[in-house]
Every structure is written in structure tokens, then in C-alpha cells.
Design an enzyme around this catalytic site. Structure first.
Site, PDB file in Angstrom:
ATOM      1  N   CYS A  49     -23.101  -5.502 -15.659  1.00 39.77           N
ATOM      2  CA  CYS A  49     -23.186  -5.116 -14.331  1.00 39.77           C
ATOM      3  C   CYS A  49     -22.740  -3.748 -13.890  1.00 39.77           C
ATOM      4  CB  CYS A  49     -22.648  -6.085 -13.130  1.00 39.77           C
ATOM      5  SG  CYS A  49     -22.763  -5.743 -11.568  1.00 39.77           S
TER       6      CYS A  49
ATOM      7  N   ASP B 162       0.817  -1.142  -0.162  1.00 40.89           N
ATOM      8  CA  ASP B 162      -0.088   0.108   0.034  1.00 40.89           C
ATOM      9  C   ASP B 162       0.861   1.446   0.060  1.00 40.89           C
ATOM     10  OD1 ASP B 162      -1.941   1.949   0.127  1.00 40.89           O
ATOM     11  OD2 ASP B 162      -2.951   1.127   1.841  1.00 40.89           O
TER      12      ASP B 162
ATOM     13  N   CYS C 266     -17.063  -8.265 -15.317  1.00 38.10           N
ATOM     14  CA  CYS C 266     -18.069  -7.682 -14.618  1.00 38.10           C
ATOM     15  C   CYS C 266     -19.139  -7.536 -15.680  1.00 38.10           C
ATOM     16  CB  CYS C 266     -17.679  -5.961 -14.717  1.00 38.10           C
ATOM     17  SG  CYS C 266     -16.560  -5.750 -13.462  1.00 38.10           S
TER      18      CYS C 266
ATOM     19  N   CYS D 109     -15.142  10.547  -3.262  1.00 36.31           N
ATOM     20  CA  CYS D 109     -15.244   9.183  -2.454  1.00 36.31           C
ATOM     21  C   CYS D 109     -15.117   9.218  -0.970  1.00 36.31           C
ATOM     22  CB  CYS D 109     -14.127   8.210  -2.905  1.00 36.31           C
ATOM     23  SG  CYS D 109     -13.693   6.926  -1.889  1.00 36.31           S
TER      24      CYS D 109
ATOM     25  N   CYS E  28     -21.998  -1.677  -8.570  1.00 35.17           N
ATOM     26  CA  CYS E  28     -21.066  -0.699  -7.597  1.00 35.17           C
ATOM     27  C   CYS E  28     -21.318   0.854  -7.972  1.00 35.17           C
ATOM     28  CB  CYS E  28     -19.389  -1.488  -7.664  1.00 35.17           C
ATOM     29  SG  CYS E  28     -18.766  -1.088  -9.562  1.00 35.17           S
TER      30      CYS E  28
ATOM     31  N   CYS F 228     -19.525   0.313  -2.436  1.00 36.36           N
ATOM     32  CA  CYS F 228     -19.363  -0.242  -3.896  1.00 36.36           C
ATOM     33  C   CYS F 228     -18.714  -1.441  -3.783  1.00 36.36           C
ATOM     34  CB  CYS F 228     -18.382   0.724  -4.560  1.00 36.36           C
ATOM     35  SG  CYS F 228     -16.881   1.208  -3.985  1.00 36.36           S
TER      36      CYS F 228
HETATM   37  C1  B12 Z   1      -4.699   6.132  -3.553  1.00 34.16           C
HETATM   38  C2  B12 Z   1      -5.712   4.845  -2.703  1.00 34.16           C
HETATM   39  C3  B12 Z   1      -6.833   5.083  -2.519  1.00 34.16           C
HETATM   40  C4  B12 Z   1      -7.610   6.615  -2.715  1.00 34.16           C
HETATM   41  C5  B12 Z   1      -7.989   6.448  -4.333  1.00 34.16           C
HETATM   42  C6  B12 Z   1      -8.614   5.192  -5.068  1.00 34.16           C
HETATM   43  C7  B12 Z   1      -8.404   4.698  -6.035  1.00 34.16           C
HETATM   44  N1  B12 Z   1      -9.043   3.882  -6.869  1.00 34.16           N
HETATM   45  O1  B12 Z   1      -7.404   5.162  -6.794  1.00 34.16           O
HETATM   46  C8  B12 Z   1      -8.961   6.386  -2.064  1.00 34.16           C
HETATM   47  C9  B12 Z   1      -8.365   7.101  -0.696  1.00 34.16           C
HETATM   48  C10 B12 Z   1     -10.389   6.733  -2.644  1.00 34.16           C
HETATM   49  C11 B12 Z   1      -8.997   4.771  -1.609  1.00 34.16           C
HETATM   50  C12 B12 Z   1     -10.186   4.325  -1.386  1.00 34.16           C
HETATM   51  C13 B12 Z   1     -10.117   3.107  -1.152  1.00 34.16           C
HETATM   52  N2  B12 Z   1      -9.237   2.114  -0.934  1.00 34.16           N
HETATM   53 CO1  B12 Z   1      -7.447   2.422  -1.634  1.00 34.16          CO
HETATM   54  N3  B12 Z   1      -5.539   2.608  -2.165  1.00 34.16           N
HETATM   55  C14 B12 Z   1      -4.811   3.674  -2.873  1.00 34.16           C
HETATM   56  C15 B12 Z   1      -3.611   3.326  -3.256  1.00 34.16           C
HETATM   57  C16 B12 Z   1      -2.484   3.518  -2.342  1.00 34.16           C
HETATM   58  C17 B12 Z   1      -3.229   3.681  -4.619  1.00 34.16           C
HETATM   59  C18 B12 Z   1      -4.212   3.411  -5.780  1.00 34.16           C
HETATM   60  C19 B12 Z   1      -3.637   3.886  -7.197  1.00 34.16           C
HETATM   61  O2  B12 Z   1      -2.734   3.664  -7.709  1.00 34.16           O
HETATM   62  N4  B12 Z   1      -4.620   4.682  -7.454  1.00 34.16           N
HETATM   63  C20 B12 Z   1      -4.352   5.535  -9.054  1.00 34.16           C
HETATM   64  C21 B12 Z   1      -5.455   5.027  -9.856  1.00 34.16           C
HETATM   65  C22 B12 Z   1      -5.063   5.689 -11.197  1.00 34.16           C
HETATM   66  O3  B12 Z   1      -5.058   3.591 -10.278  1.00 34.16           O
HETATM   67  P1  B12 Z   1      -6.178   2.457 -10.448  1.00 34.16           P
HETATM   68  O4  B12 Z   1      -6.965   2.646  -9.077  1.00 34.16           O
HETATM   69  O5  B12 Z   1      -5.491   1.032 -10.427  1.00 34.16           O
HETATM   70  O6  B12 Z   1      -6.760   2.894 -11.695  1.00 34.16           O
HETATM   71  C23 B12 Z   1      -7.258   2.300 -12.680  1.00 34.16           C
HETATM   72  C24 B12 Z   1      -8.295   2.225 -13.180  1.00 34.16           C
HETATM   73  O7  B12 Z   1      -9.018   3.558 -13.105  1.00 34.16           O
HETATM   74  C25 B12 Z   1      -8.152   1.741 -14.531  1.00 34.16           C
HETATM   75  N5  B12 Z   1      -8.638   2.169 -15.796  1.00 34.16           N
HETATM   76  C26 B12 Z   1      -9.123   3.596 -16.045  1.00 34.16           C
HETATM   77  N6  B12 Z   1      -9.577   3.428 -17.085  1.00 34.16           N
HETATM   78  C27 B12 Z   1     -10.233   2.199 -17.433  1.00 34.16           C
HETATM   79  C28 B12 Z   1     -10.703   1.979 -18.578  1.00 34.16           C
HETATM   80  C29 B12 Z   1     -10.633   0.249 -18.645  1.00 34.16           C
HETATM   81  C30 B12 Z   1     -11.800  -0.256 -19.801  1.00 34.16           C
HETATM   82  C31 B12 Z   1     -10.184  -0.524 -17.682  1.00 34.16           C
HETATM   83  C32 B12 Z   1     -10.301  -1.933 -17.713  1.00 34.16           C
HETATM   84  C33 B12 Z   1      -9.653   0.028 -16.618  1.00 34.16           C
HETATM   85  C34 B12 Z   1      -9.307   1.242 -16.570  1.00 34.16           C
HETATM   86  O8  B12 Z   1      -6.689   1.939 -14.777  1.00 34.16           O
HETATM   87  C35 B12 Z   1      -6.098   2.544 -13.833  1.00 34.16           C
HETATM   88  C36 B12 Z   1      -4.726   2.127 -13.785  1.00 34.16           C
HETATM   89  O9  B12 Z   1      -4.730   0.552 -13.619  1.00 34.16           O
HETATM   90  C37 B12 Z   1      -3.650   1.596  -3.244  1.00 34.16           C
HETATM   91  C38 B12 Z   1      -2.281   0.604  -2.843  1.00 34.16           C
HETATM   92  C39 B12 Z   1      -1.392   0.759  -3.970  1.00 34.16           C
HETATM   93  N7  B12 Z   1      -0.174   1.133  -3.829  1.00 34.16           N
HETATM   94  O10 B12 Z   1      -2.115   0.335  -5.044  1.00 34.16           O
HETATM   95  C40 B12 Z   1      -4.809   1.295  -1.915  1.00 34.16           C
HETATM   96  C41 B12 Z   1      -5.970   0.186  -2.353  1.00 34.16           C
HETATM   97  C42 B12 Z   1      -6.133   0.334  -3.861  1.00 34.16           C
HETATM   98  N8  B12 Z   1      -6.956   0.554  -1.694  1.00 34.16           N
HETATM   99  C43 B12 Z   1      -7.701  -0.158  -1.075  1.00 34.16           C
HETATM  100  C44 B12 Z   1      -8.910  -0.399  -0.380  1.00 34.16           C
HETATM  101  C45 B12 Z   1      -9.307  -1.665   0.273  1.00 34.16           C
HETATM  102  C46 B12 Z   1      -9.546   0.971  -0.374  1.00 34.16           C
HETATM  103  C47 B12 Z   1     -11.119   1.015   0.108  1.00 34.16           C
HETATM  104  C48 B12 Z   1     -12.008  -0.075  -0.125  1.00 34.16           C
HETATM  105  C49 B12 Z   1     -10.846   1.468   1.594  1.00 34.16           C
HETATM  106  C50 B12 Z   1     -12.375   1.387   2.298  1.00 34.16           C
HETATM  107  N9  B12 Z   1     -12.981   0.715   2.485  1.00 34.16           N
HETATM  108  O11 B12 Z   1     -12.710   2.907   2.600  1.00 34.16           O
HETATM  109  C51 B12 Z   1     -11.656   2.292  -0.581  1.00 34.16           C
HETATM  110  C52 B12 Z   1     -12.287   1.714  -2.007  1.00 34.16           C
HETATM  111  C53 B12 Z   1     -12.501   2.976  -2.819  1.00 34.16           C
HETATM  112  C54 B12 Z   1     -12.633   2.581  -4.432  1.00 34.16           C
HETATM  113  N10 B12 Z   1     -13.798   2.389  -5.050  1.00 34.16           N
HETATM  114  O12 B12 Z   1     -11.425   2.701  -5.114  1.00 34.16           O
HETATM  115  C55 B12 Z   1      -6.972  -1.804  -1.574  1.00 34.16           C
HETATM  116  C56 B12 Z   1      -7.714  -2.421  -2.742  1.00 34.16           C
HETATM  117  C57 B12 Z   1      -7.729  -3.832  -2.452  1.00 34.16           C
HETATM  118  C58 B12 Z   1      -8.418  -4.516  -3.852  1.00 34.16           C
HETATM  119  N11 B12 Z   1      -8.979  -5.528  -3.777  1.00 34.16           N
HETATM  120  O13 B12 Z   1      -8.274  -3.958  -5.014  1.00 34.16           O
HETATM  121  C59 B12 Z   1      -5.743  -1.296  -1.962  1.00 34.16           C
HETATM  122  C60 B12 Z   1      -4.929  -1.890  -3.068  1.00 34.16           C
HETATM  123  C61 B12 Z   1      -4.627  -1.074  -0.769  1.00 34.16           C
HETATM  124  C62 B12 Z   1      -4.085  -2.719  -0.497  1.00 34.16           C
HETATM  125  N12 B12 Z   1      -2.920  -2.947  -0.418  1.00 34.16           N
HETATM  126  O14 B12 Z   1      -4.945  -3.537  -0.325  1.00 34.16           O
HETATM  127  N13 B12 Z   1      -7.638   4.288  -2.081  1.00 34.16           N
HETATM  128  S1  SF4 Z   2     -19.165   3.664  -2.651  1.00 35.01           S
HETATM  129 FE1  SF4 Z   2     -17.049   3.282  -3.308  1.00 35.01          FE
HETATM  130  S2  SF4 Z   2     -16.442   5.143  -4.510  1.00 35.01           S
HETATM  131 FE2  SF4 Z   2     -18.344   5.583  -3.449  1.00 35.01          FE
HETATM  132  S3  SF4 Z   2     -17.920   6.631  -1.570  1.00 35.01           S
HETATM  133 FE3  SF4 Z   2     -18.041   4.567  -1.082  1.00 35.01          FE
HETATM  134  S4  SF4 Z   2     -15.974   3.754  -1.126  1.00 35.01           S
HETATM  135 FE4  SF4 Z   2     -16.018   5.635  -2.424  1.00 35.01          FE
END
Ligand code: B12
Ligand code: SF4
Length: 385
Positions: free
Chosen positions: A202, A145, A199, A225, A205, A255
């Protein structure tokens, strides 16, 4: 040694080391362990740049600062040849959304009801890494993380699951309830096949999100969020979003909980060891009373402690303001005189919702001069010049 014998020997070593690693992961309680290559996520960097350019990261400036290392594991560590990604099931034994119907209780997201997962996972990864390094004579680094690693795309490339429309990793066996961690190594390991997106049409979320934080499927605007707002964001929270937060005081699971793939998930037996029953449904009244020392003591070893007492009480005051429960008025009045501006400001907001217009006018007339600009803005918002 002839070329084919050499290749055969290397392949055998790869398989043996990979099998050793999986056994170690199982022994440390991980539910999944799969391997990928550092060059397996070329799209992730581009999407991360789009995310940052849209400003979706809000005040998480570290996402922008570490963009290059985050986008490509080889920039983080030039020698890395294989990446093992680990998944730990943290599924709850009941639907976590039940508490949202109890306005006198505070909702703490499932992941935070346990001892801090960073500590749990890091300790186990270090164990695995030490044993793996001794066996393979290769270098290793472990991450969970907090390091600039894109754990979700790497996990998808390794085949633990796929990134769902809520952007988190979804697994066919554990639904949306997996913690992720990784081990980078110079060892050449047998890579696994990536998982494909299941997915389909669906959008459960996306529709479940109380604050409409998804501008499009697979994209999140963290600024909306509740997880970001209650954990990462310092200072006052956007007044338009406050009513939508309900009684969620630390993170949000809506979600994740809406994901139909959760029907294949089981409650996490591993996490029972570290789960805290007193964090399942703590009462808002109890939490509003926590001063700094009591907050630290109550949340010792919990991830909640990371945000500090003032930001935490800010969140609890929002839940109190949303409760409609006048029993919270005395505690909110007391907090309107707190030393922390963010607490004072949110107490004013909560009282403006809980008191009658007449009561609030009397309360406002009794106030002393407010030195903080943000708190003055809260009074103004509540209709007091
Ligand atoms: C920053 C962060 C947050 C931020 C931003 C969330 C986010 N989704 O980025 C905030 C604070 C909001 C957050 C919230 C949560 N988080 Co968080 N967070 C992180 C962190 C540190 C970095 C994530 C990141 O790189 N984000 C940047 C974005 C650009 O990257 P991405 O999410 O992978 O985005 C991808 C998609 O958008 C995709 N995409 C975009 N367009 C398209 C189009 C298509 C067609 C497709 C297929 C994909 C796609 O491509 C992007 C790159 O892969 C990680 C840990 C880590 N080092 O990875 C934990 C992590 C993601 N978090 C985690 C958790 C558990 C949560 C929460 C559930 C906590 C909670 N209960 O409150 C929530 C869930 C909210 C949500 N729906 O995401 C877990 C998720 C585990 C899992 N099973 O995935 C992680 C991995 C931590 C861990 N080590 O377990 N988090
Ligand atoms: S449903 Fe998911 S994206 Fe929306 S506020 Fe809750 S954790 Fe964040």
C-alpha cells in the site's frame, strides 16, 4: 532466599506492577498501554541522524540540538529500566478531508480541534505516574511530545502499532489516529512484543500528500509538510508550496486520513469531552478579522494559540488567496496595511491572486513605501518592482 524463589518473587512483582499500570491507564481513558525497554530502538538514532543530515528538519533546530538524548532514552535518564507507552484515540466522526472541497471554510487538522492534547495527556500521565510511584516506590518521569523522546519508535517497540510509510504510528485497532505519550520508570516491568509492519504494498498515504513531502516510504521531508509549514515555520512560506496548501490553515490530515487501517478505528468518545464544534469548519471571513486579542480569546485552550496571531493570519491569507473568492478582497486589502510584515506580505500574495490584473495595478500604485525586505520581495513576486 534461594535464587529460584527470588526470581519467582521478582517476576510476580513485575506482573503485578504491570497489571496495576494498565488498569490505571484504562481508568485515565487511554486506549492502549504497553511496555518496552530503553534499549529497544537502536535503529531510531541512526535514522534520526540521517533525517537531520538531509536537512529534513528544516528550522526545527531543537531536533539537532537534542539528537543524542532523543536517540537513546538512557542518555535522557540513566536510571530508566522500563518505558510505558500510552495511546489515546482521537479519531474524528467523519472524514476530515470533506472540508477541503469548501474553499470559503478553513481546515484545522483533527488533533487541533480539541483542547490542547499536550495538556490533556500530560495531566492524565501525571495522575498515573503519581499513583504508580506510590505503589511501586520507584521513580517516574512522564513525557508527551515536547520532550526529546522518540515516541513513535518506542510505541512500535512496545507493540502499540508500527511506523507506517507516512512515518506515523499505525495501529490495527485505531488506524492512524492515536496520540502518544510515555512514562519512564526505574521499575522493572514486563515488556510487550513489538508490532510488525502491516503496510505491505500500500502507498495510499504517500500518494495522498499534496506537497510530495515523502522522498521515500518511511521518510518525511518536514520542510514540505503542510503541518510543518503552517505550525512550525516562521516567516514567509515558499511561494511554490502556497497553492498546494489549499485551505489547510493549521496542520494537515491527508496522509493519515488515506490510511486503509482507519476502517478499524472508531470515533473517539473520549475526545468528545474536549472537542470544539466551532473549529470544525470556521469561515475564512471570520478568521481574517481576528486581531490579537480576539485570536487569543477564540483559541484559548487550543493548540492553535501556540503559533500566535500573525503566523495564523499568514496561513488564513494563503487559504483566502487559494479560494478564488473575491469576497475576501476587502479584508485582504486591510491586512496589506497590518503592523506585521508576514501578514502584509501574504496579503499582497493573496490579492495578486484574487484581483484582476487591472485592479492589482491600481492597488499597487496606491501603496506606501514598504520598510520590510520580505514584503518588498512579495511585491516583486507579484510583478511590481
Ligand atoms: C517533529 C515532529 C513533527 C514534524 C516532523 C514529522 C516527523 N514525521 O518527524 C512535523 C511538524 C512535520 C510533524 C507533523 C505531524 N505530526 Co508530529 N511530531 C514531531 C515530534 C515532536 C518528533 C518526531 C521525530 O522524532 N521525528 C524525527 C524522525 C527522524 O523520526 P521518525 O518520524 O520516528 O522517523 C522514523 C522513520 O523515518 C523511520 N524510518 C526511516 N527510514 C526507514 C526505513 C524503514 C524500512 C522503516 C521501517 C522506518 C524508517 O525511522 C525514523 C526513526 O524511527 C513527535 C513527538 C515525539 N516526541 O516523538 C510528534 C508526533 C510524531 N506528531 C504527531 C502528529 C499527530 C503529527 C501530525 C499528524 C499533526 C497534523 N495533523 O498536522 C503531522 C503528521 C505529519 C507526518 N506525516 O509525519 C504525533 C504522531 C502520533 C502517531 N500516531 O504517530 C506525535 C508522536 C506527537 C504525539 N505525542 O502524539 N510532526
Ligand atoms: S499529507 Fe501528511 S506529509 Fe503531506 S503535507 Fe499533509 S500531513 Fe504533511
Amino acid at each position: 532466599m534461594p535464587e529460584d524463589r527470588k526470581a519467582e518473587k521478582e517476576s510476580r512483582r513485575r506482573q503485578t506492577l504491570t497489571a496495576f499500570l494498565r488498569d490505571e491507564a484504562r481508568a485515565q481513558g487511554f486506549d492502549l498501554c504497553r511496555i518496552t525497554r530503553p534499549d529497544a530502538i537502536p535503529q531510531a538514532g541512526i535514522r534520526l541522524s540521517e533525517f537531520v543530515e538531509q536537512g529534513y528538519h528544516g528550522t526545527m533546530a531543537w531536533m539537532e540540538e537534542t539528537r543524542e538524548r532523543r536517540a537513546d532514552p538512557r542518555v535522557l535518564w540513566g536510571e530508566v529500566r522500563s518505558i510505558a507507552v500510552f495511546g489515546l484515540n482521537y479519531g474524528a466522526d467523519e472524514d476530515p478531508r470533506g472540508i477541503l472541497e469548501k474553499p470559503d471554510k478553513a481546515a484545522i487538522s483533527v488533533y487541533a480541534r480539541n483542547r490542547d492534547y499536550h495538556d490533556i495527556i500530560k495531566g492524565r500521565l501525571k495522575e498515573i505516574a503519581t499513583r504508580f510511584a506510590a505503589r511501586s516506590k520507584e521513580d517516574v518521569k512522564v513525557f508527551v511530545d515536547t520532550a526529546p523522546v522518540m515516541e513513535k519508535p518506542l510505541a512500535a517497540a512496545a507493540g502499540l502499532g508500527w511506523q507506517g510509510k507516512h512515518t506515523n504510528l499505525v495501529s490495527r485497532t485505531h488506524g492512524s489516529w492515536l496520540f502518544l505519550g510515555s512514562m519512564f520508570t526505574t521499575a522493572d516491568l514486563e515488556p510487550d512484543e513489538p508490532e510488525i509492519d502491516h503496510c505491505g504494498s500500500c502507498r495510499a498515504c504517500l500518494d495522498a500528500c499534496p506537497t510530495a513531502a515523502f522522498p521515500a516510504p518511511y521518510q518525511i521531508d518536514a520542510r514540505r509538510c503542510i503541518s510543518y509549514l503552517t505550525i512550525e515555520h516562521k516567516g514567509p512560506i515558499d511561494p511554490l508550496l502556497r497553492p498546494l496548501i489549499g485551505n489547510r490553515i493549521y496542520g494537515c490530515d491527508d496522509c493519515l486520513a488515506a490510511c486503509p487501517w482507519n476502517k478499524f478505528a472508531s470515533a473517539a468518545s473520549e475526545m468528545k469531552l474536549v472537542a470544539r464544534d466551532d473549529l470544525k469548519e470556521p469561515s475564512i471571513a471570520f478568521l481574517l478579522d481576528l486581531d490579537d486579542a480576539a485570536f487569543r480569546a477564540f483559541f484559548s485552550g487550543s493548540p492553535v494559540k501556540r503559533i500566535g496571531r500573525d503566523r495564523f493570519i499568514r496561513n488564513v491569507l494563503i487559504a483566502a488567496g487559494n479560494s478564488g473568492d473575491r469576497a475576501f478582497i476587502p479584508a485582504c486589502r486591510r491586512l496589506a496595511g497590518d503592523a506585521s510584515p508576514v501578514v502584509r506580505g501574504m496579503a499582497v500574495w493573496a490579492l495578486s491572486r484574487l484581483m484582476t490584473a487591472g485592479e492589482f495595478r491600481v492597488f499597487a500604485a496606491e501603496r506606501t513605501e514598504e520598510p520590510d525586505e520580505d514584503v518588498r520581495a512579495e511585491w516583486k513576486l507579484a510583478g511590481v518592482a
